[in-house]
Structure formats: structure tokens, C-alpha cells
Design an enzyme around this catalytic site. Structure first.
Site, PDB file in Angstrom:
ATOM      1  N   LYS A  75      66.812  39.942  -5.945  1.00 23.90           N
ATOM      2  CA  LYS A  75      65.354  39.721  -6.028  1.00 23.90           C
ATOM      3  C   LYS A  75      65.043  38.999  -7.329  1.00 23.90           C
ATOM      4  O   LYS A  75      65.645  39.294  -8.373  1.00 23.90           O
ATOM      5  CB  LYS A  75      64.637  41.075  -5.959  1.00 23.90           C
ATOM      6  CG  LYS A  75      63.117  40.978  -5.901  1.00 23.90           C
ATOM      7  CD  LYS A  75      62.493  42.353  -5.734  1.00 23.90           C
ATOM      8  CE  LYS A  75      60.980  42.307  -5.673  1.00 23.90           C
ATOM      9  NZ  LYS A  75      60.376  43.645  -5.499  1.00 23.90           N
ATOM     10  N   SER A 150      57.032  44.027  -1.812  1.00 17.44           N
ATOM     11  CA  SER A 150      57.224  42.729  -2.415  1.00 17.44           C
ATOM     12  C   SER A 150      58.629  42.151  -2.242  1.00 17.44           C
ATOM     13  O   SER A 150      58.806  40.947  -2.398  1.00 17.44           O
ATOM     14  CB  SER A 150      56.898  42.807  -3.906  1.00 17.44           C
ATOM     15  OG  SER A 150      57.789  43.690  -4.564  1.00 17.44           O
ATOM     16  N   SER A 174      58.084  48.665  -2.240  1.00 14.95           N
ATOM     17  CA  SER A 174      58.563  47.283  -2.112  1.00 14.95           C
ATOM     18  C   SER A 174      59.969  47.096  -1.574  1.00 14.95           C
ATOM     19  O   SER A 174      60.337  45.984  -1.212  1.00 14.95           O
ATOM     20  CB  SER A 174      58.459  46.573  -3.448  1.00 14.95           C
ATOM     21  OG  SER A 174      57.178  46.038  -3.575  1.00 14.95           O
TER      22      SER A 174
HETATM   23  N1  GLN Z   1      52.690  46.855  -2.361  1.00 16.29           N
HETATM   24  C1  GLN Z   1      52.579  47.656  -3.539  1.00 16.29           C
HETATM   25  C2  GLN Z   1      51.796  46.904  -4.582  1.00 16.29           C
HETATM   26  O1  GLN Z   1      51.243  45.927  -4.254  1.00 16.29           O
HETATM   27  C3  GLN Z   1      53.933  48.036  -4.037  1.00 16.29           C
HETATM   28  C4  GLN Z   1      54.661  46.911  -4.643  1.00 16.29           C
HETATM   29  C5  GLN Z   1      55.992  47.297  -5.190  1.00 16.29           C
HETATM   30  O2  GLN Z   1      56.555  48.335  -4.825  1.00 16.29           O
HETATM   31  N2  GLN Z   1      56.459  46.499  -6.109  1.00 16.29           N
HETATM   32  O3  GLN Z   1      51.712  47.281  -5.704  1.00 16.29           O
END
Ligand code: GLN
Length: 482
Positions: A75, A150, A174
Site C-alpha cells: 500500500k 482505503s 481499511s
Molecule cells: N473508511 C474509514 C475512514 O475513512 C477508515 C479508513 C482506514 O481504515 N484507513 O477513515
């Protein structure tokens, strides 16, 4: 041998040690697959064919390691030395870290081959991969839909066989949410289990790095490699790392599974509810003791998260000001003007929203009302789980309230986007380990994920339950039609 890209790491390991294939066969096949598909899927933001070949040459001399010759995608918020690491943000344009993240060092130390960097939501803010400065990644099961976020690039690449393994990070879901929406396995380890040295921080009290894989066994192998104490990350815990592959037993007889009633309420898609119910029946049929129970503070989790996470993010992102890293705006009058222009031009709109929300929650006069209060409610949420794990070995829930939505469907409505994390956020707030595994498909062919949570540092129970489920079902074998 054809279609090496579609095999798991443990299968490929077997073939390599039986000398029926060589790691360079795998690498060629995977890069061929990427060339064939990634123009459509757009999971990968940096491909590194030459470097991958060079590192394969170097590791072939040793011919050893738990992941010898296995391709892995990283990532883009995890630092790889001398390689662009952008967090999918313009503000990190041109930044090349001078060091490797600990997870990268450990994966390479076991012979894994880094093939490139995966797309993501900007700074990991999002649930759809749409906030990336590179544009969205597409769901391999339906190219009109989001892959989740994400870590959407990581999950989409594993699902479409553009890589064998991927690393993701999980602050509020994410890893698990994109794994669920793409039909693959994603594990968020316990807070403190895996070193975050070299992970560009989003919310430091929530972030964890973890594996995204084609099956549960690969997740266990990968966790064996990346888990463990690291003196470079003071939150990594000094506990021995068990051999997680020993937990891959097909047996849930007598396992006490809790099913929280707060996760099956209005807003849960019917097909998701049905798949999860069927999954619960599989566990029952195999002799697990399944009981409905309650996690009474669940309804506050999203609100708490959207105070704590942006607050910590606003502080972590203060360092991106055009002075030391990445992008700097031109034609500034003076230093303050340079900060303003750099941050206005460098951050995307979701990042700006998080910085504004977070700064507000931490400001004088509001800190007690928002941040401090949120931390108190967070303790209540953790206590729900502490109490639950006195009576249950693990907890089973849907990973997401619905299958993948259409690209663009929620970009104009941040609140509805935030609500797609209702089921994954509590594990981060409580620091618990949690996995998402495939448990079904919608009528239109979209993957559905099952989440399994356990008490801190009990990834072993998660692996046992997940492996047993997987070995008794076929959902993980269904590939997208590409
Ligand atoms: N979707 C969540 C957010 O927008 C979690 C994102 C993540 O785990 N990095 O913060």
C-alpha cells in the site's frame, strides 16, 4: 505451468520447493497479468519490474525464506526505501523515503518480492478508493463499482490476481472493508502486534498494518513474517509471536461464538444479512456454540471514530507543509503564504475536511466537549468487548452493511460514506484483531464478507474459526470474471 498468478502463496511455495516452477516464472506471470488488466482496474500506482527482478536475483542466491519468490504489493502509505511513497496525495509528490518500513524489511528478509505500490484513498481517508490523486481503483467483480477503501488497490489487485499477497493498513476498516467488497481475506491484527515504523501515520491510536490475501492460510503465513516487537515502534508489544499456521485446524467444536444484535439492525442489506446468517449456520453445524449477545455501546462507534481519527490525523498531517517533504507551491510571497498555498493545492478535499474537523475538535474550548468525551465513550466501547470476551471466544458480524456501491454514488455525501464503516470501526477503537473472509455473493455477483473478532492478541482463535469456515465453504474460490 499456466495461471501461476491465480495460486496462493502456500501453493506456490510447494511448487517452488518441488522445483516444478521457479520464482521468475511467477514474477513474469504476475507482471503479464498486470499488463493485461491494470489499465482497467487501476490498482497499482507504481510498478517496479526491474527492481523486482534485481531483488529476485539477489534472493535467489540464498533460496530461502518463508516467502521466497512470492510477489507482494505494498500500500502506498508504507515506506519503501528510495521509491516514491505518496499516500495517493499530491502533497507527497516526489517524496522518496530514505528507509524501509519494518514490515517491508521483514517481508523482503523472508524472500518476498516487492512488485510495486497499491492505490488507496488519499492518506487512507475513505472507504472507496475515490479520494486518490491517481483516480479510483475499480472493483474486479464489477468495474463500475468501488473496490472499498482505503486499501482498495491492495484488495483489488489480490482479487484480480495481479499480485499474490498485499499489505494494507487499517484505521477504521481499511483492510477488512475492501477485502470484503473484493471477495478476499483481510486481517487487521491487534493494536501493537505489527510494527508501524515506516507507515505514514493517519490516526496513531488506531492504525495497524496487516495482510490481504487469497485465503486464510496465506494470511497466517504473512502475519508470522510481519508480527513481533520492533524497537523502532514504541507501540509494538514485546510478546512472543506464536506460529499462526498451527492455528489452521478444521475444528470449531465447542467454540463459543457471540453474535451481537446491534449489528443486525436497520440499514443492513438483506443479502448481506442472509449470507452472514448462512455463515453462522455453518458454524452451528460444525458444533460451535452460537449465542446472540449485546455490545450496547456500538451505536456510538462511528461518532467517536469521526472525532478521534480526524483529531489525530490533523496533528499527524501538520508536518506536510512544503518544507521538508514532497510538493511545494510556487510563487509564494513569504513563508506563511507558502504554507497556505502548499496545503491548499497539495491536499484533496477529503483530507482538508478531516484536517478542519480534527483541528476544531482539538481547539481550546472544544477539546473537552469533543476529543475528551469521545475518548471516554471509546472506553465504554472497549469495556463492552472486555465483558463479551469473558463469555465468548470470538464474535461474528457482517464486515460491511452492503456490497460494493457504484463509483460516484457516495462522493457527494460524506456522512453516508462514513456510515459504511459502522461494523469495522469498533475493532480499531478497542484495539482488537479482526478478519474479513468471503462468505457469499449478492444475486448480481458482488462479494460479501464475514467479520470475526477476538480478544487482543488472540489472532489464533480468529485463524481457527476463519480456516474452519473456509475449508467447509467455496466462496473464496470464486474468481471475478475478467
Ligand atoms: N473508511 C474509514 C475512514 O475513512 C477508515 C479508513 C482506514 O481504515 N484507513 O477513515
Amino acid at each position: 505451468m499456466e495461471n501461476l498468478h491465480s495460486l496462493t502463496a502456500h501453493k506456490l511455495k510447494e511448487l517452488i520447493s518441488g522445483e516444478s516452477i521457479s520464482p521468475s516464472d511467477i514474477l513474469n506471470d504476475v507482471f503479464h497479468r498486470i499488463e493485461l488488466l491494470d489499465l482497467k482496474i487501476k490498482a497499482i500506482v507504481l510498478k517496479n519490474r526491474q527492481k523486482a527482478r534485481d531483488s529476485l536475483k539477489a534472493s535467489s542466491a540464498k533460496k530461502q525464506g518463508k516467502l521466497f519468490g512470492i510477489p507482494v504489493l505494498i500500500k502506498d502509505n508504507i515506506c519503501v526505501k528510495d521509491e516514491a511513497t505518496t499516500c495517493a496525495s499530491k502533497i507527497l509528490e516526489g517524496f522518496k523515503p530514505p528507509y524501509d518500513a519494518t514490515v517491508v524489511r521483514r517481508m523482503e528478509g523472508e524472500g518476498a518480492i516487492l512488485i510495486g505500490k497499491a492505490n488507496m484513498d488519499e492518506f487512507a481517508f475513505g472507504s472507496s478508493c475515490e479520494t486518490s490523486c491517481y483516480g479510483p481503483t475499480r472493483n474486479p467483480h464489477d468495474l463500475e463499482r468501488i473496490p472499498g477503501g482505503s486499501s482498495g488497490g491492495s484488495a483489488a489487485a489480490v482479487a484480480s490476481d495481479e499480485t499474490v499477497l498485499a499489505l494494507g493498513s487499517d484505521t477504521g476498516g481499511s483492510i477488512r472493508q475492501p477485502a470484503a467488497l473484493c471477495g478476499v481475506v483481510g486481517l487487521k491484527p491487534t493494536y501493537g502486534r505489527v510494527s508501524r515504523y515506516g507507515l505514514i501515520a493517519f490516526a496513531s491510536s488506531l492504525d495497524q498494518i496487516g495482510p490481504i490475501t487469497k485465503d486464510v492460510e496465506d494470511a497466517a503465513i504473512m502475519l508470522n513474517v510481519i508480527a513481533g516487537h520492533d524497537e523502532m515502534d514504541s507501540t509494538s508489544v514485546e510478546l512472543p509471536v506464536p506460529d499462526y499456521t498451527k492455528s489452521l485446524v478444521k475444528d470449531v467444536l465447542g467454540l463459543r461464538i457471540g453474535v451481537p444484535k446491534e449489528y443486525f439492525v436497520k440499514g443492513l442489506d438483506e443479502e448481506v444479512a442472509m449470507s452472514v446468517k448462512n455463515a453462522i449456520d455453518v458454524f452451528k453445524g460444525l458444533g460451535a456454540k452460537v449465542t446472540e449477545m449485546s455490545l450496547p455501546h456500538t451505536e456510538y462507534a462511528v461518532s467517536v471514530y469521526y472525532i478521534v481519527a480526524p483529531a489525530e490525523a490533523s496533528s499527524n498531517l501538520a508536518r506536510f507543509d512544503g518544507v521538508q517533504y514532497g510538493f511545494r507551491a510556487r510563487d509564494a510571497r513569504d513563508i506563511v503564504d507558502m504554507y497556505i498555498k502548499t496545503r491548499s493545492e497539495g491536499f484533496g478535499s477529503e483530507a482538508k475536511r478531516r484536517i478542519l474537523l480534527g483541528t476544531y475538535c482539538l481547539s481550546t474550548g472544544y477539546y473537552d466537549a469533543y476529543y475528551l468525551k469521545a475518548q471516554k465513550v471509546r472506553t465504554k466501547i472497549r469495556e463492552d468487548f472486555d465483558r463479551a470476551f469473558e463469555s465468548y471466544d470470538c464474535i461474528v458480524t457482517p464486515t460491511t452493511p452492503a456490497p460494493a456501491f457504484k463509483i460516484g454514488e457516495k462522493t457527494g455525501d460524506p456522512l453516508s460514506m462514513y456510515l459504511s464503516d459502522v461494523y469495522t470501526i469498533p475493532a480499531n477503537l478497542a484495539g482488537l484483531p479482526a478478519i474479513s473472509i468471503p462468505c457469499g455473493f449478492s444475486k448480481t455477483g458482488l462479494p460479501i464478507g464475514l467479520q470475526i473478532l477476538a480478544k487482543p492478541f488472540d489472532e489464533e482463535t480468529i485463524f481457527r474459526a476463519a480456516y474452519t469456515f473456509e475449508q467447509n465453504t467455496d466462496h473464496h474460490k470464486k474468481k471475478p470474471n475478467l
